[in-house]
Scaffold this motif. Sequence first.
Motif, PDB file in Angstrom:
ATOM      1  N   ALA A   1       0.852  -1.200   0.000  1.00 48.07           N
ATOM      2  CA  ALA A   1       0.000   0.000   0.000  1.00 48.07           C
ATOM      3  C   ALA A   1       0.882   1.242   0.000  1.00 48.07           C
ATOM      4  O   ALA A   1       1.961   1.259   0.591  1.00 48.07           O
ATOM      5  CB  ALA A   1      -0.898  -0.007   1.227  1.00 48.07           C
ATOM      6  N   PRO A   2       0.442   2.312  -0.648  1.00 53.17           N
ATOM      7  CA  PRO A   2       1.241   3.549  -0.668  1.00 53.17           C
ATOM      8  C   PRO A   2       1.296   4.202   0.708  1.00 53.17           C
ATOM      9  O   PRO A   2       0.368   4.068   1.516  1.00 53.17           O
ATOM     10  CB  PRO A   2       0.502   4.426  -1.676  1.00 53.17           C
ATOM     11  N   ASP A   3       2.390   4.895   0.967  1.00 51.21           N
ATOM     12  CA  ASP A   3       2.539   5.664   2.209  1.00 51.21           C
ATOM     13  C   ASP A   3       2.044   7.093   1.959  1.00 51.21           C
ATOM     14  O   ASP A   3       2.808   8.060   1.908  1.00 51.21           O
ATOM     15  CB  ASP A   3       4.007   5.679   2.652  1.00 51.21           C
ATOM     16  N   ILE A   4       0.737   7.193   1.778  1.00 54.16           N
ATOM     17  CA  ILE A   4       0.102   8.476   1.482  1.00 54.16           C
ATOM     18  C   ILE A   4      -1.123   8.618   2.382  1.00 54.16           C
ATOM     19  O   ILE A   4      -1.887   7.669   2.551  1.00 54.16           O
ATOM     20  CB  ILE A   4      -0.329   8.548  -0.002  1.00 54.16           C
ATOM     21  N   ARG A   5      -1.275   9.770   2.954  1.00 45.30           N
ATOM     22  CA  ARG A   5      -2.402   9.994   3.856  1.00 45.30           C
ATOM     23  C   ARG A   5      -3.676  10.349   3.088  1.00 45.30           C
ATOM     24  O   ARG A   5      -3.632  10.979   2.042  1.00 45.30           O
ATOM     25  CB  ARG A   5      -2.082  11.135   4.837  1.00 45.30           C
ATOM     26  N   TRP A   6      -4.804   9.889   3.651  1.00 54.24           N
ATOM     27  CA  TRP A   6      -6.095  10.273   3.116  1.00 54.24           C
ATOM     28  C   TRP A   6      -6.277  11.776   3.335  1.00 54.24           C
ATOM     29  O   TRP A   6      -5.825  12.311   4.353  1.00 54.24           O
ATOM     30  CB  TRP A   6      -7.205   9.490   3.842  1.00 54.24           C
ATOM     31  N   PRO A   7      -6.853  12.516   2.433  1.00 54.14           N
ATOM     32  CA  PRO A   7      -7.620  12.096   1.257  1.00 54.14           C
ATOM     33  C   PRO A   7      -6.795  11.987  -0.026  1.00 54.14           C
ATOM     34  O   PRO A   7      -7.345  11.771  -1.099  1.00 54.14           O
ATOM     35  CB  PRO A   7      -8.666  13.202   1.137  1.00 54.14           C
ATOM     36  N   LEU A   8      -5.465  12.153   0.093  1.00 59.23           N
ATOM     37  CA  LEU A   8      -4.631  12.109  -1.109  1.00 59.23           C
ATOM     38  C   LEU A   8      -4.555  10.707  -1.701  1.00 59.23           C
ATOM     39  O   LEU A   8      -4.077  10.523  -2.814  1.00 59.23           O
ATOM     40  CB  LEU A   8      -3.225  12.626  -0.782  1.00 59.23           C
ATOM     41  N   THR A   9      -5.015   9.710  -0.941  1.00 58.06           N
ATOM     42  CA  THR A   9      -5.032   8.343  -1.461  1.00 58.06           C
ATOM     43  C   THR A   9      -6.156   8.111  -2.471  1.00 58.06           C
ATOM     44  O   THR A   9      -6.166   7.101  -3.174  1.00 58.06           O
ATOM     45  CB  THR A   9      -5.194   7.337  -0.311  1.00 58.06           C
ATOM     46  N   MET A  10      -7.113   9.015  -2.540  1.00 57.77           N
ATOM     47  CA  MET A  10      -8.211   8.850  -3.489  1.00 57.77           C
ATOM     48  C   MET A  10      -7.680   8.930  -4.914  1.00 57.77           C
ATOM     49  O   MET A  10      -6.876   9.816  -5.234  1.00 57.77           O
ATOM     50  CB  MET A  10      -9.293   9.906  -3.249  1.00 57.77           C
ATOM     51  N   ARG A  11      -8.137   8.006  -5.758  1.00 59.54           N
ATOM     52  CA  ARG A  11      -7.604   7.933  -7.118  1.00 59.54           C
ATOM     53  C   ARG A  11      -8.422   8.709  -8.148  1.00 59.54           C
ATOM     54  O   ARG A  11      -7.939   8.976  -9.237  1.00 59.54           O
ATOM     55  CB  ARG A  11      -7.528   6.459  -7.556  1.00 59.54           C
ATOM     56  N   TRP A  12      -9.681   9.053  -7.829  1.00 52.98           N
ATOM     57  CA  TRP A  12     -10.510   9.675  -8.853  1.00 52.98           C
ATOM     58  C   TRP A  12      -9.938  10.990  -9.390  1.00 52.98           C
ATOM     59  O   TRP A  12     -10.153  11.310 -10.574  1.00 52.98           O
ATOM     60  CB  TRP A  12     -11.943   9.895  -8.342  1.00 52.98           C
ATOM     61  N   PRO A  13      -9.170  11.783  -8.587  1.00 53.04           N
ATOM     62  CA  PRO A  13      -8.603  13.002  -9.181  1.00 53.04           C
ATOM     63  C   PRO A  13      -7.654  12.721 -10.346  1.00 53.04           C
ATOM     64  O   PRO A  13      -7.427  13.610 -11.178  1.00 53.04           O
ATOM     65  CB  PRO A  13      -7.867  13.656  -8.008  1.00 53.04           C
TER      66      PRO A  13
END
Length: 419
Positions: A142-154
């Motif tokens: 899994a990526p080491d990225i915090r929500w909401p930046l983990t959302m892929r739709w952007p």
Amino acid sequence: MQLRKGIFAILALLSTIGAAKAAQPESDQTLLAQGRYLAQAADCAACHTAKGGTPFSGGVRMNMPIGSIYSTNITPDPKTGIGQYTEADFARALREGVAKDGRNLYPAMPYTSYSKITDTDVDALYVYFMHGVKPAHRANLAPDIRWPLTMRWPMRVWNALFLDDHRFEPRPDKSVEWNRGAYLVQGLGHCGACHTARGIAFQEQALDGSSNAFLSGASLDGWFASNLTADPTTGIGGWTAQDIETFLKTGANSHATAFGPMTAVINHSTQWLSHSDLESIAIYLKSLPGAATASRDATQPNDRLTDMAHGARIYRNFCVACHLANGSGTAPYLAGLAANPNVQEKDPLSLINVTLNGAEPLVIDGQPAPYPMPAQRGALSDIDIADVLTFVRNSWGNHSPAVSPSDVENVRRQTGNDK
């Protein structure tokens, strides 16, 4: 008698079937070999093979402005890899950055370059990854990225803005060799992914030579990828086509030596390219106009130049044995520093990184290079490294901005923890 005739008939039939089957693998083997070559040209191993890991099983950490991600398993394992991908799924992921399950990939995957790959080459790559790569059961990290930046739709919006989903189109006003080189550099080789600066949205500022930003150098993940344009100071303007071919084949020439991520490119990719492809790449790169990235203003204030004497002492103690007193080195084994484009680059990021952390050895035809750059992070302080690099960048005809201790401190902190 009838039994004997029946047996001969069966044997004849089996022989015919066997001959037909033998012909088919020969065709498949040709396509598979082509796919293997294309995978090398695309340097898939460098990103999808972790150090000491199974080939193409992923797990390589990549740092992005929003956090860190890990490359995925692209072996044909049906559970953790791409074994369930159809060729259409494979092509969509490769050229549009969309996985089989519909997730958008981050642009660390160079699909904006791979979008140029032809259907024929996609077909060969698919055959290779499905039939020429050993399956490896390794779950993706899994990526080491915090929500909401983990959302892929952007990423759908990002693709709409920055993805040019068109295949490479040869230019009729250019030679066959030039077009082949352009296809390899812009597409399969995805050179711009590292060597072209990125904008605020992490998009490459240019995807081909229509802009001077293309291949003019860029900082990425702790390194500065070199200027590949014809600028005579920081680029390859002073290199001949043969110099470029030699560098891509061996990782070194009379002007520079590969280090940092470029070492993996040489080890996994360019040394295996054919002579004609290397020649085509050189022809294309030599056609690009110069884009200067260095500051050579002699009147520029440079407070750190007062510490040149200290830098000279550090050079004599730590560097002179390999790079010699006049900075000429001994090409191709030990890099020269005089007139070296990496030394004269305005951004000293790569010089700081390689001095602190050393260089992985180039491995050409299975033989490691004998004298890789050693790490000096334990032996030299931030001031020592800043002063010796400032000395190197302003000696033997070099003239580049000084390096500050804070520059070194930042790279030291970002690339490891000193105990």
